[in-house]
Scaffold this active site. Structure first.
Site, short mmCIF file in Angstrom:
data_model
loop_
_atom_site.label_atom_id
_atom_site.label_comp_id
_atom_site.label_asym_id
_atom_site.label_seq_id
_atom_site.Cartn_x
_atom_site.Cartn_y
_atom_site.Cartn_z
N HIS A 57 41.98 6.51 -0.86
CA HIS A 57 41.84 7.95 -0.64
C HIS A 57 41.08 8.19 0.65
O HIS A 57 40.63 7.25 1.31
CB HIS A 57 41.19 8.64 -1.84
CG HIS A 57 39.79 8.22 -2.16
ND1 HIS A 57 39.46 6.94 -2.59
CD2 HIS A 57 38.61 8.89 -2.13
CE1 HIS A 57 38.16 6.87 -2.82
NE2 HIS A 57 37.61 8.04 -2.54
N HIS A 59 38.16 9.76 1.50
CA HIS A 59 36.71 9.90 1.69
C HIS A 59 36.19 8.89 2.73
O HIS A 59 36.70 7.78 2.84
CB HIS A 59 35.98 9.73 0.36
CG HIS A 59 36.10 10.92 -0.53
ND1 HIS A 59 35.82 10.88 -1.88
CD2 HIS A 59 36.46 12.21 -0.26
CE1 HIS A 59 36.01 12.09 -2.40
NE2 HIS A 59 36.40 12.90 -1.45
N ASP A 61 33.66 6.97 3.01
CA ASP A 61 33.22 5.63 2.59
C ASP A 61 34.39 4.78 2.08
O ASP A 61 34.18 3.67 1.56
CB ASP A 61 32.11 5.72 1.53
CG ASP A 61 32.54 6.40 0.25
OD1 ASP A 61 33.38 7.32 0.30
OD2 ASP A 61 32.03 6.02 -0.83
N HIS A 62 35.61 5.26 2.28
CA HIS A 62 36.80 4.50 1.93
C HIS A 62 37.77 4.35 3.11
O HIS A 62 38.50 3.36 3.17
CB HIS A 62 37.52 5.13 0.74
CG HIS A 62 36.73 5.02 -0.52
ND1 HIS A 62 36.96 4.05 -1.46
CD2 HIS A 62 35.67 5.74 -0.98
CE1 HIS A 62 36.08 4.17 -2.45
NE2 HIS A 62 35.29 5.19 -2.18
N HIS A 115 39.97 12.60 -8.61
CA HIS A 115 38.82 12.48 -7.72
C HIS A 115 39.13 13.17 -6.39
O HIS A 115 38.33 13.95 -5.88
CB HIS A 115 38.51 11.01 -7.52
CG HIS A 115 37.34 10.74 -6.62
ND1 HIS A 115 36.05 11.10 -6.94
CD2 HIS A 115 37.27 10.13 -5.41
CE1 HIS A 115 35.23 10.73 -5.96
NE2 HIS A 115 35.95 10.14 -5.03
N ASP A 134 38.11 5.13 -6.65
CA ASP A 134 37.13 5.96 -7.36
C ASP A 134 37.76 6.72 -8.53
O ASP A 134 37.23 7.74 -8.97
CB ASP A 134 36.49 6.97 -6.39
CG ASP A 134 35.51 6.32 -5.43
OD1 ASP A 134 35.30 5.10 -5.51
OD2 ASP A 134 34.97 7.06 -4.57
N HIS A 172 32.54 1.12 -6.62
CA HIS A 172 31.10 1.37 -6.57
C HIS A 172 30.37 0.64 -7.70
O HIS A 172 30.94 0.41 -8.77
CB HIS A 172 30.80 2.87 -6.68
CG HIS A 172 31.23 3.68 -5.51
ND1 HIS A 172 30.41 3.91 -4.42
CD2 HIS A 172 32.40 4.31 -5.24
CE1 HIS A 172 31.06 4.66 -3.54
NE2 HIS A 172 32.27 4.91 -4.02
#
Length: 256
Positions: A57, A59, A61-62, A115, A134, A172
């Protein structure tokens, strides 16, 4: 089974990085790009060259390290077509049911909105492994930043249909906090009690609690168990739909 190797390592404050390497072809994919410097260093330490980036996805941090890793390696970016407007430079947009290949190793794309609106999972059926980003966590699930409870419950239900021995790599290290919440809504579940105790012991030793399995999550993760009578009674939702029970569990987790 192919000659597939998986290298897992911590990134940022609580992310995990994953490199998957197909020995026969020499290809290596990074699942998401939370920390490009760490990912490149891990690949170098393993003697692998990253040839693909598989995003779950958009975000940061991805997908935030995509450009740096592509600049360093020329890797091909595979990412959800549903989020092509938010992940720049996609080489291969993929949708539900598509196949992605690492050498002769196949990953099937599962669309799991909730998410984010376009989140996907990479399921490697021949390896009994899935990289779930996530969407599903050990004893938890992702926050509903863009999707609805119905979307997320449908997504989780699809993952719960994978074979019980499927190994789940979530993105995570949230399990200790998730376990404490899970016990607040399902305190009398022996499988959860045992799982939570194991998590506490592993974290006390500084060990990862990822990966998990579908079987472990179906037995103990309240987000996969809205039909459970004990959970429903505890929430005062005996006659509610599974979606409504799931939504209440998610609401409580958000404020826990």
């Amino acid at each position: 089974m192919s000659e597939l190797s998986i290298r897992q390592f911590p990134c940022l404050s609580d992310n995990y990085g994953f490199l998957i390497h197909d020995a026969a072809s020499g290809e290596t994919a990074t699942i998401d790009t939370p920390d490009p410097d760490r990912i490149l260093a891990e690949a170098k330490a393993a003697g692998w060259t990253i040839t693909q980036i598989w995003n779950t996805h958009h975000h940061f941090d991805h997908a935030g390290g995509n450009a740096a890793i592509k600049a360093a390696t020329g890797a091909r970016i595979v990412a959800p077509a549903y989020e092509s407007d938010r992940i720049p430079g996609i080489d291969q947009p993929v949708s539900d049911g598509d196949s992605v290949w690492l050498g002769k190793t196949e990953a099937k794309v599962i669309f799991t909105p909730g998410h984010t609106s376009g989140h996907i999972v990479y399921n490697l059926p021949g390896e009994q492994v899935a990289f779930v980003g996530d969407t599903l966590f050990a004893l938890g699930c992702g926050r509903l930043f863009e999707g609805t409870p119905q979307q997320m419950w449908t997504s989780l239900s699809r993952l719960a249909m994978l074979p019980d021995d499927t190994v789940i790599y979530c993105a995570h290290e949230y399990t200790q906090a998730n376990a404490r919440f899970a016990l607040s809504v399902d305190p009398d579940n022996p499988a959860l009690q045992a799982y939570a105790a194991t998590v506490e012991a592993r974290r006390a030793r500084g060990e990862a609690t990822v990966p998990t399995t579908i079987a472990h999550e179906k037995a103990a993760n309240p987000f996969l168990r809205p039909a459970d009578r004990a959970i429903r009674d505890r929430l005062g939702l005996a006659d509610a739909s599974d979606t409504d029970v799931f939504a209440e569990i998610r609401r409580r987790k958000d404020i826990f």
